[in-house]
Design a protein around this motif. Structure first.
Motif, short mmCIF file in Angstrom:
data_model
loop_
_atom_site.label_atom_id
_atom_site.label_comp_id
_atom_site.label_asym_id
_atom_site.label_seq_id
_atom_site.Cartn_x
_atom_site.Cartn_y
_atom_site.Cartn_z
N TYR A 41 1.11 -1.51 0.30
CA TYR A 41 -0.32 0.20 -0.27
C TYR A 41 1.25 1.47 -0.08
N GLY A 42 1.63 1.69 0.75
CA GLY A 42 2.96 2.68 0.49
C GLY A 42 4.09 2.50 -0.63
N ASP A 43 4.17 1.95 -1.24
CA ASP A 43 4.97 1.42 -1.92
C ASP A 43 4.74 2.63 -2.96
N ILE A 44 3.20 3.30 -3.69
CA ILE A 44 3.38 4.13 -4.65
C ILE A 44 3.31 5.38 -3.37
N SER A 45 3.96 6.25 -4.13
CA SER A 45 3.67 7.26 -3.80
C SER A 45 2.93 8.44 -3.20
N ALA A 46 2.18 8.65 -4.05
CA ALA A 46 0.91 9.61 -4.03
C ALA A 46 -0.45 8.31 -2.84
N TYR A 47 0.12 7.44 -2.67
CA TYR A 47 -0.99 6.68 -0.83
C TYR A 47 0.62 7.10 0.17
N ASN A 48 1.48 7.20 0.05
CA ASN A 48 2.26 7.69 1.11
C ASN A 48 3.44 8.33 0.97
N LYS A 49 2.95 9.49 1.57
CA LYS A 49 4.30 11.01 1.85
C LYS A 49 5.07 10.67 2.40
N GLU A 54 10.19 6.30 -6.20
CA GLU A 54 9.28 7.94 -6.61
C GLU A 54 7.81 6.94 -8.57
N THR A 55 7.23 7.33 -8.00
CA THR A 55 6.36 6.58 -8.48
C THR A 55 5.44 7.02 -9.90
N LYS A 56 6.32 8.04 -10.60
CA LYS A 56 5.17 9.46 -10.52
C LYS A 56 4.46 9.15 -12.55
N TYR A 57 4.23 7.82 -13.30
CA TYR A 57 3.45 7.24 -13.59
C TYR A 57 2.04 7.30 -13.20
N LEU A 58 2.10 6.15 -11.83
CA LEU A 58 1.11 5.24 -11.17
C LEU A 58 0.68 6.71 -10.22
N PHE A 344 -3.53 -8.95 9.53
CA PHE A 344 -4.04 -7.69 9.71
C PHE A 344 -3.65 -6.42 8.49
N GLU A 345 -3.72 -5.17 8.69
CA GLU A 345 -4.05 -4.38 7.35
C GLU A 345 -3.07 -4.23 6.39
N GLY A 346 -1.47 -4.68 6.72
CA GLY A 346 -0.50 -4.65 5.76
C GLY A 346 -0.91 -5.57 4.72
N GLY A 347 -1.52 -6.93 5.42
CA GLY A 347 -1.90 -7.75 4.14
C GLY A 347 -2.18 -8.30 3.18
N HIS A 348 -3.48 -7.15 3.39
CA HIS A 348 -4.51 -6.88 2.67
C HIS A 348 -5.38 -5.87 1.92
N ARG A 349 -4.57 -4.69 2.30
CA ARG A 349 -4.87 -3.07 1.97
C ARG A 349 -3.97 -3.03 1.20
N VAL A 350 -4.88 -2.68 -0.09
CA VAL A 350 -3.85 -2.52 -1.44
C VAL A 350 -4.36 -1.03 -2.00
N PRO A 351 -3.01 -0.77 -2.94
CA PRO A 351 -3.52 0.83 -3.64
C PRO A 351 -4.38 -0.02 -4.55
N PHE A 352 -5.35 1.23 -5.35
CA PHE A 352 -6.71 0.51 -5.71
C PHE A 352 -6.90 1.82 -6.83
N ILE A 353 -6.28 2.05 -8.19
CA ILE A 353 -6.78 3.11 -8.88
C ILE A 353 -7.81 3.46 -10.41
#
Length: 522
Positions: A41-49, A54-58, A344-353
């Motif tokens: 979840y925190g691997d996309i920069s827009a999700y994790n300040k 850097e994930t500029k395209y996502l 726990f949340e880190g197992g199944h909460r994911v980015p979804f765009i």
């Protein structure tokens, strides 16, 4: 009055031109569903300040579309989540009650089961699968009577006849074209299968023991180059999009990436780019290829009426060296507890765009709880198909959220989560009830930490609004809430569905299902 032949010819030409014009006559949108593998979840920069990747395209895709902040996979590991995406049904209703399949596992989904691909195909879509399947298919066998092997060791594949087609694969589940491999990229056999036929007979054995670029030893074809698998899948997807855009037939592309799952193999151009570790480099490479995919859609002239989804099958894996990344200030699960395999949340909460210019305004954020099982009902809603009671039993359409991303009334009544060892959790609103003492997975306290586990309460209750990190177990003070959520979970299991409709049967099993002992205790 007679009409001159020349006028008749002119009218005919005009009519032909109008009926053959492909620019705006396509009624339904193209659908591209991209599933990353083990992306946190925190691997996309827009999700994790505080992200160091850097994930500029996502990030741009988020700016151009809809970002879900409370999206979840139905399981914390690969196969079960893929099952839910394809069928709209929780995996634990099948025979797979825990863990994942291997590279030689038999087909998990019966050909008679409706899938998002078969449904869309029947609605006039051209359907294509490219990537990591990991739902089992039936390899041709040299000796059909030989005992089955689990598929973790090189010798487990000696009975496969790679010169013959597979059965019960993507084709039987509604995909008109398919190209991919059977399991994860660290699971043998390392063989591409196109439209049910292995592209080459493996003639060597490969394996790797490096820390990040690790894979099990097994049969390998000459055309299967581990470092090129992700680029290969993207290249084939680009070609498919370009070719299909020239027709007037809507298409569904399910692009299931094997990355950034192990083996972590960023190509040379991306090595060292993240200043984090090879995993960070690999994520940046995936992001760059997503940028190329978005550009391919735009250049093909189909951007406006193409629905693109990007998500992950579960949280980040410890194989990415989570501890090392956290020491450098990057947290793949952001503020959430745990990682891949955990309840726990880190197992199944994911980015979804989601991006769909024709229907979704730019820069929209939804805090609504959604699940990856919701894809099939959403696709059915898009094409105005009414699901039967035996279809997509755990799928809610998220189509209304494209217009009203934060409705007053919750979309889902509740959502069920599942860990690698088969432990359950149920989420309703801010409350989450976990039906086990520890992580149910790979983080502390693990199920095998028996001395610790036996000192903990049997269940865990968290208020995610006030405690997103799941640090304070409220089960002792909120007994009525525990009882209510447990009752709801039991009803979902017994009814064979979690959506409105007639009760359905879960798949029959011939073994003990230990994870639902709480039903018998109730």
């Amino acid at each position: 009055m007679k009409i001159k032949p020349s006028y008749l010819k002119l009218l005919f030409l005009i009519f032909t031109a109008l009926t053959s014009y492909t620019g705006n006559t396509q009624k339904h949108p193209n659908i591209i569903y991209v599933l990353a593998d083990d992306l946190g979840y925190g691997d996309i920069s827009a999700y994790n300040k505080n992200s160091h990747i850097e994930t500029k395209y996502l990030d741009q895709m988020i700016s151009d579309g809809l970002m879900f902040t409370d999206a979840h996979t139905s399981s914390a590991v690969c196969t079960p989540t893929r099952y839910g995406i394809i069928t709209g049904r929780y995996n634990w209703r099948s025979k797979l009650k825990s863990s994942v399949l291997t590279g030689n596992s038999k087909a998990l989904i019966k050909p008679t089961k409706s899938t998002v691909a078969s449904m869309l195909k029947n609605q006039g879509y051209h359907t294509t699968f490219i990537g990591k399947w990991h739902l089992g298919w039936d390899w041709a066998l040299l000796d059909p009577n030989a005992p089955e092997k689990p598929g973790w060791n090189a010798e487990d594949f000696n009975n496969i006849d790679f010169s013959k087609p597979i059965t019960n694969g993507p084709k039987e589940l509604g995909f008109e074209y398919s190209y991919g491999h059977s399991g994860s990229l660290d699971m043998a056999p390392y063989v591409y299968v196109e439209n049910g036929m292995p592209t080459q007979v493996p003639d060597t054995m490969s394996g790797n023991s490096s820390k990040f670029s690790w894979w099990r030893k097994g049969p390998t074809s000459k055309d299967f180059i581990h470092e090129d698998v992700t680029p290969n899948f993207f290249r084939r997807s680009f070609n498919y999009i370009e070719e299909q855009s020239k027709t007037n037939e809507p298409f569904f592309l399910y692009l299931a990436l094997p990355s950034p799952h192990t083996p972590i193999l960023p190509t040379k151009a991306w090595q060292g780019k993240s200043n984090l570790n090879p995993y960070g480099d690999f994520v940046m490479m995936v992001d760059d290829y997503m940028g190329r995919l978005l550009k391919t859609v735009k250049d093909a002239g189909i951007e406006d009426n193409t629905l693109i989804v990007f998500t992950s099958d579960n949280g980040c894996s410890p194989a990415a060296d989570i501890t090392g990344m956290e020491q450098l200030g990057h947290y793949p699960s952001d503020v959430y507890r745990g990682h891949k395999a955990d309840i726990f949340e880190g197992g199944h909460r994911v980015p979804f765009i989601v991006k769909w210019p024709k229907k979704i305004k730019k820069g929209i954020v939804s805090n609504e709880i959604i699940c990856t099982t919701d894809f099939m009902a959403t696709a059915a809603d898009i094409v105005n198909y009414k699901l039967e009671d035996h279809e997509a039993e755990d799928s809610y359409s998220i189509l209304p959220l494209f217009k009203k991303p934060n409705p007053k009334k919750p979309l889902r009544e509740a959502t069920v989560h599942h860990s690698i060892n088969g432990s359950f959790a149920i989420r309703q609103g801010d409350w989450k009830l976990i039906m086990c003492p520890g992580s149910g997975g790979w983080s502390y306290p693990k199920p095998e930490n028996e001395e610790v586990i036996k000192t903990l309460p049997e269940v865990q209750l968290y208020n995610l609004k006030t405690d997103p990190g799941e640090t304070t177990n409220l089960q002792a003070n909120e007994k009525e809430k525990v009882k209510a959520l447990k009752t709801l979970l039991i009803s979902y299991i017994k009814k064979g569905r979690s959506t409105p409709g007639k009760p359905q049967n879960n798949d029959a099993i011939d073994f003990e299902w230990k994870q639902i002992d709480f039903i018998n205790k109730s």
